[in-house]
Scaffold this motif. Structure first.
Motif, PDB file in Angstrom:
ATOM      1  N   LEU A  32       0.754  -1.305   0.090  1.00  0.00           N
ATOM      2  CA  LEU A  32       0.073   0.019   0.022  1.00  0.00           C
ATOM      3  C   LEU A  32       0.996   1.236   0.044  1.00  0.00           C
ATOM      4  N   SER A  33       0.454   2.173  -0.810  1.00  0.00           N
ATOM      5  CA  SER A  33       1.141   3.663  -0.861  1.00  0.00           C
ATOM      6  C   SER A  33       0.971   4.509   0.237  1.00  0.00           C
ATOM      7  N   VAL A  34       1.635   5.441   0.277  1.00  0.00           N
ATOM      8  CA  VAL A  34       1.196   6.652   1.100  1.00  0.00           C
ATOM      9  C   VAL A  34      -0.057   7.436   0.822  1.00  0.00           C
ATOM     10  N   SER A  35      -0.580   7.226  -0.371  1.00  0.00           N
ATOM     11  CA  SER A  35      -1.935   7.339  -0.647  1.00  0.00           C
ATOM     12  C   SER A  35      -2.893   6.408  -0.429  1.00  0.00           C
ATOM     13  N   ASP A  36      -2.734   5.247  -0.318  1.00  0.00           N
ATOM     14  CA  ASP A  36      -3.630   4.194   0.214  1.00  0.00           C
ATOM     15  C   ASP A  36      -3.663   3.981   1.646  1.00  0.00           C
ATOM     16  N   LEU A  37      -2.689   4.059   2.348  1.00  0.00           N
ATOM     17  CA  LEU A  37      -2.691   3.882   4.010  1.00  0.00           C
ATOM     18  C   LEU A  37      -3.689   4.747   4.612  1.00  0.00           C
ATOM     19  N   PRO A  38      -3.668   6.086   4.288  1.00  0.00           N
ATOM     20  CA  PRO A  38      -4.776   6.936   5.077  1.00  0.00           C
ATOM     21  C   PRO A  38      -6.099   6.455   4.824  1.00  0.00           C
ATOM     22  N   MET A  39      -6.578   5.636   3.839  1.00  0.00           N
ATOM     23  CA  MET A  39      -7.916   5.105   3.625  1.00  0.00           C
ATOM     24  C   MET A  39      -8.284   3.995   4.507  1.00  0.00           C
ATOM     25  N   LEU A  40      -7.272   3.393   5.240  1.00  0.00           N
ATOM     26  CA  LEU A  40      -7.630   2.312   6.226  1.00  0.00           C
ATOM     27  C   LEU A  40      -8.833   2.456   7.211  1.00  0.00           C
ATOM     28  N   SER A  41      -8.895   3.663   7.427  1.00  0.00           N
ATOM     29  CA  SER A  41     -10.167   4.161   8.416  1.00  0.00           C
ATOM     30  C   SER A  41     -11.263   4.537   7.620  1.00  0.00           C
ATOM     31  N   CYS A  42     -11.278   4.657   6.142  1.00  0.00           N
ATOM     32  CA  CYS A  42     -12.497   4.841   5.675  1.00  0.00           C
ATOM     33  C   CYS A  42     -13.328   3.637   5.410  1.00  0.00           C
ATOM     34  N   GLN A  43     -14.713   3.877   5.115  1.00  0.00           N
ATOM     35  CA  GLN A  43     -15.357   2.560   4.873  1.00  0.00           C
ATOM     36  C   GLN A  43     -15.382   2.304   3.314  1.00  0.00           C
ATOM     37  N   TYR A  44     -15.682   1.011   2.942  1.00  0.00           N
ATOM     38  CA  TYR A  44     -15.489   0.707   1.672  1.00  0.00           C
ATOM     39  C   TYR A  44     -16.281   1.465   0.768  1.00  0.00           C
ATOM     40  N   ILE A  45     -15.740   1.722  -0.427  1.00  0.00           N
ATOM     41  CA  ILE A  45     -16.535   2.570  -1.498  1.00  0.00           C
ATOM     42  C   ILE A  45     -17.803   1.637  -2.016  1.00  0.00           C
ATOM     43  N   GLN A  46     -18.988   2.287  -2.008  1.00  0.00           N
ATOM     44  CA  GLN A  46     -20.296   1.392  -2.456  1.00  0.00           C
ATOM     45  C   GLN A  46     -20.768   2.351  -3.438  1.00  0.00           C
ATOM     46  N   ASN A 198       4.250   2.900  -8.450  1.00  0.00           N
ATOM     47  CA  ASN A 198       5.234   4.126  -8.485  1.00  0.00           C
ATOM     48  C   ASN A 198       4.262   5.443  -8.165  1.00  0.00           C
ATOM     49  N   PHE A 199       3.573   5.552  -7.335  1.00  0.00           N
ATOM     50  CA  PHE A 199       3.203   6.813  -6.715  1.00  0.00           C
ATOM     51  C   PHE A 199       4.137   7.435  -5.932  1.00  0.00           C
ATOM     52  N   VAL A 200       4.527   8.342  -6.228  1.00  0.00           N
ATOM     53  CA  VAL A 200       5.499   9.360  -5.774  1.00  0.00           C
ATOM     54  C   VAL A 200       7.021   8.464  -5.361  1.00  0.00           C
ATOM     55  N   LYS A 201       7.078   7.256  -4.440  1.00  0.00           N
ATOM     56  CA  LYS A 201       7.894   6.627  -3.926  1.00  0.00           C
ATOM     57  C   LYS A 201       7.551   5.464  -3.276  1.00  0.00           C
ATOM     58  N   ASP A 202       8.568   4.575  -3.094  1.00  0.00           N
ATOM     59  CA  ASP A 202       8.295   3.579  -2.059  1.00  0.00           C
ATOM     60  C   ASP A 202       8.730   3.994  -0.427  1.00  0.00           C
ATOM     61  N   SER A 203       7.937   4.633   0.306  1.00  0.00           N
ATOM     62  CA  SER A 203       7.944   5.061   1.261  1.00  0.00           C
ATOM     63  C   SER A 203       8.241   3.913   2.387  1.00  0.00           C
ATOM     64  N   PRO A 204       9.098   4.421   3.259  1.00  0.00           N
ATOM     65  CA  PRO A 204       9.221   3.494   4.531  1.00  0.00           C
ATOM     66  C   PRO A 204       8.437   3.825   5.577  1.00  0.00           C
ATOM     67  N   VAL A 395       3.170  14.370   0.921  1.00  0.00           N
ATOM     68  CA  VAL A 395       3.659  13.130   0.999  1.00  0.00           C
ATOM     69  C   VAL A 395       4.721  13.220   2.139  1.00  0.00           C
ATOM     70  N   GLU A 396       5.804  14.233   2.102  1.00  0.00           N
ATOM     71  CA  GLU A 396       6.457  14.273   2.960  1.00  0.00           C
ATOM     72  C   GLU A 396       6.098  14.662   4.478  1.00  0.00           C
ATOM     73  N   GLU A 397       5.098  15.723   4.428  1.00  0.00           N
ATOM     74  CA  GLU A 397       4.274  16.017   5.728  1.00  0.00           C
ATOM     75  C   GLU A 397       3.712  14.961   6.430  1.00  0.00           C
ATOM     76  N   TRP A 398       2.998  14.075   5.655  1.00  0.00           N
ATOM     77  CA  TRP A 398       2.351  12.644   6.012  1.00  0.00           C
ATOM     78  C   TRP A 398       3.491  11.759   6.675  1.00  0.00           C
ATOM     79  N   GLU A 399       4.379  11.556   5.806  1.00  0.00           N
ATOM     80  CA  GLU A 399       5.689  10.785   6.497  1.00  0.00           C
ATOM     81  C   GLU A 399       5.993  11.054   8.011  1.00  0.00           C
ATOM     82  N   LYS A 400       6.248  12.417   8.344  1.00  0.00           N
ATOM     83  CA  LYS A 400       6.739  12.796   9.383  1.00  0.00           C
ATOM     84  C   LYS A 400       5.556  12.423  10.427  1.00  0.00           C
ATOM     85  N   ASN A 401       4.107  12.217   9.978  1.00  0.00           N
ATOM     86  CA  ASN A 401       3.025  11.991  11.208  1.00  0.00           C
ATOM     87  C   ASN A 401       2.172  11.033  10.347  1.00  0.00           C
ATOM     88  N   PRO A 402       2.536   9.830  10.293  1.00  0.00           N
ATOM     89  CA  PRO A 402       1.542   8.843   9.517  1.00  0.00           C
ATOM     90  C   PRO A 402       0.306   8.885  10.228  1.00  0.00           C
TER      91      PRO A 402
END
Length: 489
Positions: A32-46, A198-204, A395-402
């Motif tokens: 999961l990318s840095v754009s995918d991970l924040p969605m883990l608390s969202c409900q499924y798309i319907q 390849n969304f932005v980068k492979d984030s650690p 992305v960089e700001e999110w990585e500082k505080n996932p």
């Protein structure tokens, strides 16, 4: 599940099964990318579509859909997988061919008219989707996707439910469109998904949940009114004309000016720097907010788009209906596709989330004391400024505080715009014609959540699915400035 064997107000479950990909996957694991991970608390798309009854028998229809779904999953193996978290804390999609759930339900007590005609979207619509209330993190032990086909009195509803940490709207509708395409009998799919990570980068970065699995960030029991407002092409053009007249000229610090000319949201999103061509073929250089302090500027044409004009009107009318104090800060959030904003661009059919949220903030007094053009210009400037550097900075700001993405109206003055009128929601002919309408389930809905759909007639028409507190909805419905653009056909 909203199924019942006795109640006339809930669909009756006829059958349930697991559909597997026709061919085994060779992809393996997708991180999961840095754009995918924040969605883990969202409900499924319907999201789903309403059709008139096909000439096929229901049994033949169900067989067609199951077979087509199996073939489609061969092209979208991630949807037939499960989420997994490895020992390092990274969340992945294991493309293990575990399959998706398929439901066949009967709701012949319900007619198409009873779904589409009421002023407010009826509660019966949410019962046409699987996994009601499921959170995307649940994909660790629940299928990533489910399809429910429901018989109506005079039609059929096909609803898809997909994990939001695995897909955004672009990926969701590419899957749905391909599903219809395969069922229609095409030999080669037209838009194969791109599974490169390849969304932005492979984030650690690792997203931790010290209290167990994440929870939704809004009150799912708060009272809501949900209504579809339709705006014809003519109404949209009228709004756009208001937002851009008199001709938009903004004096810059050094005397240079910006005028108007990016046509529509797609062109508006498609600019590049240094005089490169936009999608409409015109050569231009865009001055962004981020570079306004540069010693030199070029005169460019820059027009508020139709969609931004509509959003501005909604912002004004909802703010007025909420009766906020003049000093209260209001926020209008717009989800934007980042695929074409990155340099180099990623594939238009990159599979996964490639979105960010753009907040535009102004006091209630500013929103209501200025005209439509002022509000539209605030939205427009932020959209235009959201370039490659802005995406990467986010992305960089999110990585500082996932963290997970906080959905909701936390201060009573927020609006969140999702989906897009440019998604191909009506390109879903399964073999017996285009859908009559698009509807969504209960997922991710709260006071101030708006979803934009294309109008069925096309041509730039738009449907807004508006969710508001009952008293706010009543205020919007009595707002003549807003309602004069609404069609009641």
């Amino acid at each position: 599940m909203p199924f019942s064997s006795s109640s006339s107000s809930s669909p009756t479950l006829i059958s349930r099964c697991t559909v597997f990909p026709e061919q085994k996957s060779s992809i393996g694991t997708l991180k999961l990318s840095v754009s995918d991970l924040p969605m883990l608390s969202c409900q499924y798309i319907q999201k789903g579509v309403v059709f008139t009854r096909p000439t096929l028998s229901i049994d033949a229809l169900v067989c067609l859909l199951k077979r087509g779904l199996s073939q489609t999953l061969t092209h979208f193996p991630a949807l037939a997988g499960r989420l997994s978290t490895d020992s390092a804390g990274y969340v992945n999609v294991a493309c293990n061919d575990a399959g998706v759930d398929f439901f066949h339900a009967n709701a012949t007590y319900l007619s198409i008219c009873e779904i589409l005609s009421p002023i407010y979207v009826p509660d019966s619509v949410r019962k046409l989707f699987a996994f009601d209330g499921a959170v995307s993190y649940d994909g660790h032990f629940k299928p990533i996707a489910a399809v429910q086909v429901t018989e109506l009195a005079d039609g059929v509803f096909i609803g898809c439910t997909v994990n939001h940490a695995v897909v955004d709207g672009t990926s969701f509708w590419n899957f749905f469109n391909t599903f219809a395409e395969v069922c229609r009998g095409v030999n080669r799919i037209s838009r194969p998904p791109d599974f490169r990570r390849n969304f932005v980068k492979d984030s650690p970065a690792v997203l931790n949940f010290p209290d167990g699995s994440p929870k939704v960030s809004f009150n799912t029991d708060a009272p809501l009114r949900e209504r579809i407002f339709h705006f014809s092409r003519e109404a949209i053009l009228d709004l756009k004309s208001r937002a851009n007249a008199p001709p938009l000229r903004k004096r810059m610090e050094n005397g240079f000016s910006i005028e108007a000319e990016i046509l529509g949201k797609q062109s508006n999103d498609g600019w590049k720097i240094n005089g490169t061509h936009t999608p409409n073929g015109k050569k231009m250089t865009v001055v962004r907010n981020a570079v306004l302090k540069s010693p030199r500027y070029e005169t460019v044409t820059e027009e508020v788009s139709s969609f931004q004009s509509l959003c501005a009107q909604l912002w004004r009318s909802v703010t007025r209906a909420r009766k906020l104090s003049q000093t209260k800060s209001t926020t209008f959030r717009m989800a934007v596709n980042c695929r074409h904003r990155l340099e180099p661009r990623i594939d238009p059919f990159y599979f996964g989330n490639a979105i960010q949220s753009i907040p535009t903030v102004a006091s209630a007094g500013e929103v209501l004391s200025h005209d439509l053009q002022w509000c539209a210009t605030q939205l427009h400037r932020n959209v235009v400024a959201h370039d490659d550097a802005t995406v990467r900075r986010g992305v960089e700001e999110w990585e500082k505080n996932p963290r997970c993405f906080p959905l909701g109206n936390f201060d009573g003055a927020m609006i969140t715009m999702g989906s897009s009128p440019r998604f191909p929601m009506y390109d879903n002919d399964f073999g017996w014609g285009r859908p009559l309408a698009v509807r969504s389930g209960r997922a991710n809905k709260f006071d101030g959540k708006i979803s934009a759909f294309p109008g069925r007639e096309g041509g730039g028409s738009v449907d807004l699915e508006v969710c508001l507190a009952p008293e706010t909805m009543a205020g919007v419905e009595n707002d003549l400035e807003f309602m004069q653009y609404v069609s009641f056909d």
